[in-house]
Write a protein that holds these residues in place. Sequence first.
Motif, mmCIF file in Angstrom:
data_model
loop_
_atom_site.group_PDB
_atom_site.id
_atom_site.type_symbol
_atom_site.label_atom_id
_atom_site.label_comp_id
_atom_site.label_asym_id
_atom_site.label_seq_id
_atom_site.Cartn_x
_atom_site.Cartn_y
_atom_site.Cartn_z
ATOM 1 N N ALA A 68 0.829 -1.193 0.000
ATOM 2 C CA ALA A 68 0.000 0.000 0.000
ATOM 3 C C ALA A 68 0.865 1.246 0.000
ATOM 4 O O ALA A 68 1.861 1.320 0.703
ATOM 5 C CB ALA A 68 -0.918 0.012 1.225
ATOM 6 N N PHE A 69 0.470 2.232 -0.813
ATOM 7 C CA PHE A 69 1.153 3.521 -0.924
ATOM 8 C C PHE A 69 2.592 3.355 -1.430
ATOM 9 O O PHE A 69 3.419 4.233 -1.232
ATOM 10 C CB PHE A 69 1.172 4.259 0.421
ATOM 11 N N GLY A 70 2.920 2.193 -2.084
ATOM 12 C CA GLY A 70 4.257 1.987 -2.601
ATOM 13 C C GLY A 70 5.300 1.834 -1.539
ATOM 14 O O GLY A 70 6.465 2.140 -1.728
ATOM 15 N N ARG A 71 4.920 1.355 -0.365
ATOM 16 C CA ARG A 71 5.810 1.282 0.788
ATOM 17 C C ARG A 71 6.567 -0.028 0.781
ATOM 18 O O ARG A 71 6.024 -1.078 0.516
ATOM 19 C CB ARG A 71 4.988 1.407 2.079
ATOM 20 N N GLU A 127 -7.713 0.078 -4.794
ATOM 21 C CA GLU A 127 -7.049 0.789 -5.891
ATOM 22 C C GLU A 127 -7.544 0.310 -7.245
ATOM 23 O O GLU A 127 -7.782 1.116 -8.153
ATOM 24 C CB GLU A 127 -5.535 0.604 -5.784
ATOM 25 N N SER A 128 -7.705 -0.996 -7.407
ATOM 26 C CA SER A 128 -8.226 -1.515 -8.675
ATOM 27 C C SER A 128 -9.649 -1.043 -8.931
ATOM 28 O O SER A 128 -10.017 -0.707 -10.062
ATOM 29 C CB SER A 128 -8.178 -3.049 -8.665
ATOM 30 N N GLU A 129 -10.467 -0.952 -7.867
ATOM 31 C CA GLU A 129 -11.844 -0.473 -8.023
ATOM 32 C C GLU A 129 -11.875 1.009 -8.377
ATOM 33 O O GLU A 129 -12.679 1.449 -9.230
ATOM 34 C CB GLU A 129 -12.623 -0.724 -6.729
ATOM 35 N N ILE A 130 -10.995 1.795 -7.759
ATOM 36 C CA ILE A 130 -10.928 3.225 -8.081
ATOM 37 C C ILE A 130 -10.491 3.442 -9.526
ATOM 38 O O ILE A 130 -11.037 4.291 -10.242
ATOM 39 C CB ILE A 130 -9.968 3.940 -7.101
ATOM 40 N N LYS A 131 -9.512 2.656 -9.971
ATOM 41 C CA LYS A 131 -9.073 2.768 -11.366
ATOM 42 C C LYS A 131 -10.190 2.401 -12.324
ATOM 43 O O LYS A 131 -10.369 3.027 -13.377
ATOM 44 C CB LYS A 131 -7.855 1.865 -11.597
ATOM 45 N N LYS A 132 -10.980 1.382 -11.971
ATOM 46 C CA LYS A 132 -12.097 0.973 -12.818
ATOM 47 C C LYS A 132 -13.152 2.072 -12.902
ATOM 48 O O LYS A 132 -13.653 2.398 -13.988
ATOM 49 C CB LYS A 132 -12.709 -0.311 -12.264
ATOM 50 N N GLN A 133 -13.475 2.677 -11.751
ATOM 51 C CA GLN A 133 -14.472 3.740 -11.739
ATOM 52 C C GLN A 133 -13.974 4.978 -12.482
ATOM 53 O O GLN A 133 -14.742 5.666 -13.178
ATOM 54 C CB GLN A 133 -14.841 4.101 -10.294
ATOM 55 N N TYR A 134 -12.685 5.272 -12.349
ATOM 56 C CA TYR A 134 -12.135 6.419 -13.067
ATOM 57 C C TYR A 134 -12.145 6.183 -14.573
ATOM 58 O O TYR A 134 -12.429 7.109 -15.348
ATOM 59 C CB TYR A 134 -10.710 6.699 -12.590
ATOM 60 N N ALA A 135 -11.836 4.959 -15.002
ATOM 61 C CA ALA A 135 -11.897 4.653 -16.426
ATOM 62 C C ALA A 135 -13.320 4.795 -16.953
ATOM 63 O O ALA A 135 -13.538 5.311 -18.059
ATOM 64 C CB ALA A 135 -11.376 3.235 -16.669
#
Length: 247
Positions: free
Chosen positions: A47-50, A218-226
Amino acid sequence: MAGRTDQLESTVDGVLETIMEKFHGHDSTSFDYDTSSSSIKSNMYRAFGREKPPFADGKSASDVFMWRDKKVSACVLGVATAIWVLFELLEYHLLTFACHVIIFSLSIFFLWSNTSTLMNKSPPQIPELALSEDIVLRIASALTIEINGVIEISRDIASGRDLKKFLAAIVFLWVLSIVGSCCSFLTLFYICFVFLHTVPVLFEKYEDQVHSFAETAESEIKKQYAFFDAKVLSKIPRRPLKEKKVA
């Protein structure tokens, strides 16, 4: 006699070569195992690239937030709670509180010094307090870096280069304005302080579950943004770019 010596030396050399081959073979196997395990860990979602646990640098502030010294952490949280109760619930003003504390301290030391003189005892030694220039410079340097970072991010968002950052900033500021209208700045600061004393500890304890949930979110947010981009943003008319004139 010489033949037996040569035969014995060749036998010893053969045994040593066999041992070294087995040793190197075991070494390479363990190395491959470590490499494969490290590659698997590196491929895991973070998460967050940590790449390391939060507040894992061993600083004193991280020790307080991570409750590595429970007494110190409890004292800090208790002092913050007392300040919040004093100024928010009891509506005690900061200037009044500071003046009362100074009056009380000066009165105690004044009476103590005079009582000690009357009783032929040595007066209390008041420590000399001075603000170090190095501490002031460090604080100023840290504030300068943080303020410049905020200004740079704001300039990057205002330039229109990244739509995601712009929408995220608008949503964050809108939510912050709603929270600010519901409570005072001191209450908001105290809530953030309590979060700093609870969220990192829970994050470290349930790290794998948080990473899994963050990956799904994150995958769900990317899907909604697309979907939003395809249905709304792509239909917004834009001015065509002017072709550069070739000299």
